[in-house]
Design an enzyme around this catalytic site. Structure first.
Site: not given
Length: 481
Positions: A86, A161, A185
């Site tokens: 990520k 996210s 997330s």
């Protein structure tokens, strides 16, 4: 897709499970370079439609493959399997932006310790997956790379996210992908994209911002297409690291072993349809999760509605969230803060405005809620509830403003089904549990006992068995508004 046999426009090997491919690597039936090439092809085929991994680094992965140690039986060894990281986590020599304009061209010299660990155990980083700015929000877009789209319907939000990670997994760009979680997330993107995402207990997976080393609410964790693959990646990511003050050793037995004892008929589930009235859940989501509970009950699981007193959960969560943002951002360079999107700047201001009474009240609430939930765990193995209160909305809608007739005032309010595990430091995950009429996956959230990852993984595997196993790799379903 046709019939019961999936047809892929990309390399067939991208549709295999991580466990299968790692076993092939161990037996030298496939090489890391072949897997990198397959991932690169699949990325080229799918990313123009979904924008999941805007910063690939395939050449770096090939270089790392040449330096791999010979295959070993080390727990969690990946033997050259490509993975995604990520874009909130530094990878040495790779553009790492945190989704914020001031860092658009930043290239770190050193990797985050978690990336070092994954690479030491044979993972090959093939790219950085898209995220909202500094991970703030559950719609994955930023001013540098734009929006990521849901691969099951490109008109829709993949959540965030860790939206890039989840979307890339669903289409087979990677076999495993790293994520992080505060208010859902990892869990919400997994739910919307039909994959599995685990929020581990704080300290089990070391990594993340060093200046927030004593913050328990933000954690790093694994994402995968199946519970078995998820357990493999958790084994890869765990281990004591003295650089992180909350870090502690993994369970002595591999987490991958936990999924082999899954049995739906042995599972005792405490069902919280809307977290005792504390979370916003619309009728459609309630219908889907009720249906999932009915299928689990028909398979022999014990399902009982439970209603612990969870009053104050949202307040406690928002105070802890404010503390995180104040800790991370109070001393950030002014030129970086100047470019913040409004919701991110609002997070920081809220955190800096907290009073001592706010902080004390949040701690008192958390302790009371923990005791209430422990009382329920005396009678059940796992808690079940929605991951999020609504199915995916259009990608252009930054956050959901109305659920079940209730007006929401803050951009995180629609995610409040995910707050309980965060507030109490409990492990939680999302596992696919069917689809809606349009074919969009429905995620079921399971919340485990304190440091109960093994039992949680077994429960998730039991759910997966009832629903026919993990969802297959798909080609993006391209639809236009």
């Amino acid at each position: 897709m046709t019939g019961e046999t999936p047809v892929y426009s990309g390399p067939d090997i991208c549709a295999l499970s991580a466990v299968e491919v790692v076993d092939m690597l161990r037996r030298r039936e496939v090489s890391p370079d072949e897997l990198i090439a397959a991932s690169q092809t699949r990325h080229a085929q799918t990313d123009p439609a979904i924008n999941a991994m805007p910063t690939p680094c395939f050449d770096r992965a090939r270089k790392a493959a040449r330096a791999l140690s010979p295959p070993s039986e080390t727990r969690g060894a990946l033997h050259g399997l490509p993975v995604g990281i990520k874009d909130l986590t530094a990878v040495a020599g790779v553009r790492s932006t945190w989704g914020t304009p001031a860092l658009a061209d930043y290239v770190p010299e050193a990797s985050d310790p978690l990336v070092e660990l994954i690479e030491r155990r044979g993972g090959l980083v093939i790219g950085k997956t898209n995220t909202p700015e500094f991970g703030a929000g559950a719609n994955t877009f930023n001013a540098i790379f734009g929006a990521t789209r849901n691969p099951h319907d490109t008109r829709l939000n993949p959540a965030g996210s860790s939206g890039g990670a989840a979307a890339g997994l669903a289409v087979g760009q990677t076999w495993l992908s790293h994520g992080s979680d505060h208010g859902g997330s990892l869990r919400t993107p997994a739910a919307y994209c039909g994959v599995v995402g685990l929020r581990p207990s704080p300290g089990l997976v070391a990594g993340g911002p060093a200046q927030a080393g004593y913050i328990t609410e933000g954690v790093q964790g694994p994402m995968a297409r199946s519970v078995t693959d998820l357990a493999l990646f958790l084994d890869t990511m765990t281990g004591f690291d003295p650089r992180y003050p909350l870090s502690y050793p993994a369970d002595p037995a591999p987490y991958r072993d936990a999924v082999t004892r899954a049995e739906p008929a042995d599972l005792r589930i405490g069902y919280m349809p809307d977290l005792s009235g504390e979370s916003a859940v619309d009728p459609e989501m309630r219908f889907h999760i009720d249906a999932a509970m009915s299928r689990l009950s028909a398979a022999g699981a014990s399902v009982d509605i439970v209603t612990p007193d969870l009053s104050g959960m949202r307040r406690a969560y928002y105070v802890q969230r404010g503390l995180l943002w104040a800790t991370l951002m109070r001393d950030i360079e002014p030129e970086i803060r100047a470019g913040f999107k409004p919701t991110l700047e609002g997070n920081l201001r809220d955190g800096l405005a907290l009073t001592m009474d706010d902080i004390i009240d949040s701690q008192l609430i958390r302790s009371r809620l923990y005791d209430a939930v422990q009382g329920v765990f005396a009678h059940v193995d796992v808690l079940a509830c929605p991951v999020v209160g609504t199915m995916p909305h259009k990608v252009e809608e930054e956050w959901v403003r109305r659920i079940n007739g209730k007006e929401l005032s803050f951009y995180m309010d629609w995610l409040d089904c995910g707050f309980l595990a965060t507030v109490l430091g409990l492990p939680a995950l999302s596992v696919p549990a069917g689809r809606d009429a349009a074919g969009i996956p429905v995620g079921l959230q399971l919340v485990g006992k304190p440091r109960g990852e093994r039992d949680l993984l077994a429960a998730a595997r039991a759910v997966e068995m009832v629903f026919g196993g993990p969802l297959p790799v798909i080609d993006p379903v391209i639809r236009h508004a």
